[in-house]
Design a protein around this motif. Structure first.
Motif, short mmCIF file in Angstrom:
data_model
loop_
_atom_site.label_atom_id
_atom_site.label_comp_id
_atom_site.label_asym_id
_atom_site.label_seq_id
_atom_site.Cartn_x
_atom_site.Cartn_y
_atom_site.Cartn_z
N ALA A 71 0.85 -1.19 0.00
CA ALA A 71 0.00 0.00 0.00
C ALA A 71 0.88 1.23 0.00
N HIS A 72 0.49 2.20 -0.78
CA HIS A 72 1.28 3.43 -0.85
C HIS A 72 0.38 4.63 -0.64
N ALA A 73 0.96 5.70 -0.08
CA ALA A 73 0.20 6.91 0.17
C ALA A 73 -0.10 7.61 -1.15
N ASP A 74 -1.35 8.02 -1.33
CA ASP A 74 -1.74 8.71 -2.54
C ASP A 74 -2.18 10.15 -2.28
N THR A 75 -2.32 10.52 -1.03
CA THR A 75 -2.83 11.84 -0.72
C THR A 75 -1.76 12.71 -0.09
N THR A 76 -1.99 14.01 -0.16
CA THR A 76 -1.05 14.95 0.41
C THR A 76 -1.08 14.87 1.93
N THR A 77 0.11 14.83 2.53
CA THR A 77 0.24 14.85 3.98
C THR A 77 0.95 16.13 4.37
N GLN A 78 0.27 16.98 5.08
CA GLN A 78 0.88 18.23 5.54
C GLN A 78 0.70 18.31 7.04
N ALA A 79 1.81 18.12 7.75
CA ALA A 79 1.75 18.14 9.21
C ALA A 79 2.15 19.51 9.72
N SER A 80 1.22 20.22 10.31
CA SER A 80 1.51 21.57 10.77
C SER A 80 2.27 21.54 12.08
N SER A 81 3.19 22.46 12.21
CA SER A 81 3.97 22.55 13.44
C SER A 81 3.08 22.98 14.59
N SER A 82 3.30 22.36 15.74
CA SER A 82 2.55 22.76 16.92
C SER A 82 3.35 23.76 17.76
N SER A 83 4.47 24.21 17.22
CA SER A 83 5.28 25.20 17.92
C SER A 83 4.77 26.59 17.58
N SER A 84 5.52 27.59 18.04
CA SER A 84 5.10 28.97 17.81
C SER A 84 5.20 29.35 16.35
N SER A 85 6.00 28.63 15.57
CA SER A 85 6.16 28.97 14.16
C SER A 85 5.07 28.31 13.34
N THR A 86 4.40 29.07 12.48
CA THR A 86 3.35 28.51 11.65
C THR A 86 3.82 28.24 10.25
N THR A 87 5.06 28.61 9.94
CA THR A 87 5.56 28.43 8.58
C THR A 87 6.45 27.21 8.46
N SER A 88 6.88 26.63 9.60
CA SER A 88 7.84 25.54 9.56
C SER A 88 7.16 24.19 9.53
N THR A 89 6.45 23.91 8.46
CA THR A 89 5.78 22.64 8.30
C THR A 89 6.58 21.75 7.36
N THR A 90 6.30 20.46 7.42
CA THR A 90 6.92 19.52 6.48
C THR A 90 5.86 19.06 5.50
N HIS A 91 6.29 18.79 4.28
CA HIS A 91 5.34 18.54 3.21
C HIS A 91 5.71 17.30 2.39
N THR A 92 4.68 16.64 1.89
CA THR A 92 4.87 15.68 0.82
C THR A 92 3.98 16.12 -0.33
N ILE A 93 3.79 15.27 -1.31
CA ILE A 93 3.01 15.65 -2.49
C ILE A 93 1.89 14.65 -2.73
N SER A 94 0.93 15.05 -3.55
CA SER A 94 -0.24 14.22 -3.79
C SER A 94 -0.12 13.36 -5.03
N LYS A 95 0.84 13.66 -5.90
CA LYS A 95 1.00 12.89 -7.12
C LYS A 95 2.44 13.00 -7.60
N SER A 96 2.74 12.37 -8.72
CA SER A 96 4.12 12.33 -9.21
C SER A 96 4.40 13.44 -10.21
N TYR A 97 5.66 13.93 -10.19
CA TYR A 97 6.11 14.98 -11.09
C TYR A 97 7.45 14.61 -11.69
N VAL A 98 7.69 15.07 -12.91
CA VAL A 98 9.03 15.04 -13.48
C VAL A 98 9.36 16.48 -13.87
#
Length: 335
Positions: free
Chosen positions: A27-54
């Motif tokens: 099984a593989h992830a097909d949807t975007t995963t965006q985990a928001s930081s719970s710290s004081s910074s709102t811009t320091s999130t980590t990201h993946t993507i929802s589909k493939s790109y070249v």
């Protein structure tokens, strides 16, 4: 009827335990995963993507696209983009360049949650054209920029050092709606530059790059954790953490003091970037550290097919059909 069903089950179990080969279905992830930081910074999130790109380098001629696609195992499900000089200036910010100099091409696809970043550098027409940057550097630097849970393939149609390849990764994230903080990408790119000298000094050791980037990843994790606990590590403290990390990897004696100083300076920039305040970074970087620390050479992900490519979907479907046919064949034995 119950007896026949029981016998069918027993026969299938016996075949599987006795060494019948069944294609693995993953099984593989097909949807975007965006985990928001719970710290004081709102811009320091980590990201993946929802589909493939070249993302082709603007300096790669269209006549090379077919071979580039074949090399990176790109199919029609990949959205196609081009990385230009203006993209380099936007996402890398390390001086200026030209479209003609944008040679490296990358493909990027989502991977399973918690898988971190894995990178393969592929030979183009039998030639190793990424001559300087290693797979382990790409992986850890992408993670430090805010990318996670992806597989990346890098190649080039002619020999290049490879620094511009991350432009394509960042552009793909942006096209997917996941805009990375420019401070984070700038800090990550400084780590790429800072680790190059030490890797060049140890070019004869195929395991060195993975050990170094694991050490750097562990330092970044500790610095981020300390910051979130209210302690801002100074250069001397970061040096001490780095020395211990290098010793743990068995490469302290192989890493010159000048190289260590350069890396410490880059990690200070990381300390001051928003991502170091992100709890999600602390959690996610561990996955990439595990990916790089024991890897050698250019292939960190040995899986043949992309996570959500048409080839991978076909392989899964074929595996499922094969198993159903096996059950039907066994059932027919009792008809």
């Amino acid at each position: 009827m119950k007896k026949r069903t029981l016998m069918t089950t027993l026969m299938v179990a016996a075949l599987l335990c006795g060494g019948a080969v069944v294609p693995a279905v993953q099984a593989h992830a097909d949807t975007t995963t965006q985990a928001s930081s719970s710290s004081s910074s709102t811009t320091s999130t980590t990201h993946t993507i929802s589909k493939s790109y070249v993302v082709y380098g603007a300096g790669a001629p269209e006549s090379a696209y077919s071979t580039l696609n074949s090399t990176m195992e790109v199919d029609s499900s990949f959205e196609k983009l081009t990385a230009t000089a203006s993209d380099y200036e936007k996402y890398i910010g390390n001086g200026t360049t030209t479209n003609a100099a944008m040679i490296s091409s990358v493909a990027i696809a989502p991977s399973d949650p918690g898988s971190g970043v894995r990178v393969n550098i592929k030979k183009y027409d039998g030639e190793s054209n990424i001559t300087q940057v290693t797979a382990q550097q790409y992986a850890m630097v992408a993670q430090m920029a805010g990318v996670t849970d992806v597989t990346i393939v890098v190649t080039a149609n002619r020999a290049v050092s490879g620094e511009s390849a991350l432009t394509g990764v960042y552009k793909a994230l942006a096209a997917d709606g996941q805009n990375l903080d420019s401070q984070n990408t700038s800090a990550a790119n400084q780590v790429l530059d800072a680790t190059q000298g030490a890797i060049n000094e140890n070019s004869g050791d195929s395991s060195y790059s993975g050990k170094l980037m694991a050490a750097v990843g562990n330092v970044s994790k500790q610095v981020a954790q300390d910051k979130q606990d209210g302690q801002t590590d100074d250069s001397a403290q970061i040096q001490a953490i780095l020395t211990k990390a290098l010793e743990n990897q068995g490469i302290a004696s192989k890493t010159s003091s000048s190289a260590q100083t350069t890396i410490v300076n880059a990690l200070i920039t990381f300390r001051d970037s928003p991502i170091s305040s992100s709890k999600t970074y602390v959690n996610n970087v561990t996955n990439t550290i595990n990916n790089v620390k024991n890897s050698t050479g250019d292939l960190m992900n040995k899986s043949k097919n992309w996570a959500n490519s048409e080839a991978a979907k076909t392989a899964v479907k074929d595996a499922q059909n094969w198993f159903q046919k096996l059950i039907a064949w066994i059932q027919n034995l009792f008809n």
